[in-house]
Design a protein around this motif. Structure first.
Motif, PDB file in Angstrom:
ATOM      1  N   HIS A 275      37.705  42.883  50.031  1.00  0.00           N
ATOM      2  CA  HIS A 275      36.526  43.150  49.485  1.00  0.00           C
ATOM      3  C   HIS A 275      36.033  42.868  47.710  1.00  0.00           C
ATOM      4  O   HIS A 275      35.704  43.790  46.999  1.00  0.00           O
ATOM      5  CB  HIS A 275      36.507  44.830  49.795  1.00  0.00           C
ATOM      6  CG  HIS A 275      36.805  45.079  51.094  1.00  0.00           C
ATOM      7  ND1 HIS A 275      36.078  45.278  52.040  1.00  0.00           N
ATOM      8  CD2 HIS A 275      37.701  46.221  51.045  1.00  0.00           C
ATOM      9  CE1 HIS A 275      37.174  45.495  52.833  1.00  0.00           C
ATOM     10  NE2 HIS A 275      38.193  46.143  52.263  1.00  0.00           N
ATOM     11  N   PRO A 276      36.100  41.287  47.479  1.00  0.00           N
ATOM     12  CA  PRO A 276      35.884  40.599  46.369  1.00  0.00           C
ATOM     13  C   PRO A 276      34.635  41.078  44.806  1.00  0.00           C
ATOM     14  O   PRO A 276      34.858  41.629  44.224  1.00  0.00           O
ATOM     15  CB  PRO A 276      35.857  38.876  46.849  1.00  0.00           C
ATOM     16  CG  PRO A 276      36.614  39.091  48.012  1.00  0.00           C
ATOM     17  CD  PRO A 276      36.489  40.254  48.929  1.00  0.00           C
ATOM     18  N   PRO A 277      33.541  41.252  46.425  1.00  0.00           N
ATOM     19  CA  PRO A 277      32.034  42.102  45.053  1.00  0.00           C
ATOM     20  C   PRO A 277      32.621  43.379  45.107  1.00  0.00           C
ATOM     21  O   PRO A 277      32.120  43.349  43.576  1.00  0.00           O
ATOM     22  CB  PRO A 277      31.096  41.912  46.214  1.00  0.00           C
ATOM     23  CG  PRO A 277      31.471  41.031  47.264  1.00  0.00           C
ATOM     24  CD  PRO A 277      33.175  40.795  47.620  1.00  0.00           C
ATOM     25  N   HIS A 278      33.417  44.021  45.869  1.00  0.00           N
ATOM     26  CA  HIS A 278      33.178  45.430  45.031  1.00  0.00           C
ATOM     27  C   HIS A 278      34.845  45.486  44.300  1.00  0.00           C
ATOM     28  O   HIS A 278      36.132  45.291  43.848  1.00  0.00           O
ATOM     29  CB  HIS A 278      34.161  46.210  45.991  1.00  0.00           C
ATOM     30  CG  HIS A 278      32.637  46.916  47.089  1.00  0.00           C
ATOM     31  ND1 HIS A 278      32.038  47.306  47.380  1.00  0.00           N
ATOM     32  CD2 HIS A 278      32.170  45.532  48.551  1.00  0.00           C
ATOM     33  CE1 HIS A 278      31.047  46.960  48.804  1.00  0.00           C
ATOM     34  NE2 HIS A 278      31.607  45.752  49.205  1.00  0.00           N
ATOM     35  N   GLN A 279      34.299  46.328  42.566  1.00  0.00           N
ATOM     36  CA  GLN A 279      35.591  46.492  41.998  1.00  0.00           C
ATOM     37  C   GLN A 279      36.693  47.540  42.067  1.00  0.00           C
ATOM     38  O   GLN A 279      36.163  48.813  42.360  1.00  0.00           O
ATOM     39  CB  GLN A 279      34.761  46.740  41.107  1.00  0.00           C
ATOM     40  CG  GLN A 279      33.270  45.342  40.006  1.00  0.00           C
ATOM     41  CD  GLN A 279      34.856  44.576  39.515  1.00  0.00           C
ATOM     42  OE1 GLN A 279      35.698  44.900  39.020  1.00  0.00           O
ATOM     43  NE2 GLN A 279      34.564  43.275  39.829  1.00  0.00           N
ATOM     44  N   ALA A 280      37.617  47.818  41.770  1.00  0.00           N
ATOM     45  CA  ALA A 280      38.628  48.560  42.219  1.00  0.00           C
ATOM     46  C   ALA A 280      38.862  49.569  40.474  1.00  0.00           C
ATOM     47  O   ALA A 280      38.885  48.806  39.904  1.00  0.00           O
ATOM     48  CB  ALA A 280      39.262  48.080  42.834  1.00  0.00           C
ATOM     49  N   GLU A 281      38.665  50.668  41.155  1.00  0.00           N
ATOM     50  CA  GLU A 281      38.919  51.599  39.651  1.00  0.00           C
ATOM     51  C   GLU A 281      39.881  51.573  39.354  1.00  0.00           C
ATOM     52  O   GLU A 281      40.552  52.214  40.214  1.00  0.00           O
ATOM     53  CB  GLU A 281      37.720  52.731  39.614  1.00  0.00           C
ATOM     54  CG  GLU A 281      36.625  52.677  40.100  1.00  0.00           C
ATOM     55  CD  GLU A 281      35.858  53.713  40.554  1.00  0.00           C
ATOM     56  OE1 GLU A 281      36.477  54.804  40.686  1.00  0.00           O
ATOM     57  OE2 GLU A 281      34.400  53.611  40.890  1.00  0.00           O
TER      58      GLU A 281
END
Length: 95
Positions: free
Chosen positions: A89-95
């Motif tokens: 899910h590249p557009p999403h940022q992993a926290e």
């Protein structure tokens, strides 16, 4: 956790200008474990033992709406969940 595990590590021999590196690997000591490839570090072996043999079975749900990695299909380790979010899910940022 579990039993103490004998494990050897990387050693160096020779003089300072020419080191010969000898790698000793760690293998899973649990009888019947299907992971036959040795781990290059003791930390990798410990992570394997927590995830496969001594963990509590909890899984991390992917927070991205519509992803199938939730519930029983969740991801076992948080670091793998973050990598999943980053790679799938590249557009999403992993926290």
């Amino acid at each position: 956790m579990g039993p103490r595990i004998p494990c050897e590590f990387t050693t160096y021999s020779g003089n300072s200008s020419l080191n010969k590196r000898q790698i000793h690997s760690c293998t899973c000591p649990i009888p019947g474990c299907t992971t036959l490839i040795p781990f290059s570090t003791f930390g990798g072996l410990k992570r394997h033992l927590r995830a496969k043999h001594y963990g509590d079975g909890r899984r991390h749900d992917c927070p991205v709406s519509g992803c199938k990695n939730v519930g029983e299909n969740g991801i076992k380790r948080r670091d793998n969940l973050l990598a999943h979010i980053r790679n799938v899910h590249p557009p999403h940022q992993a926290e």
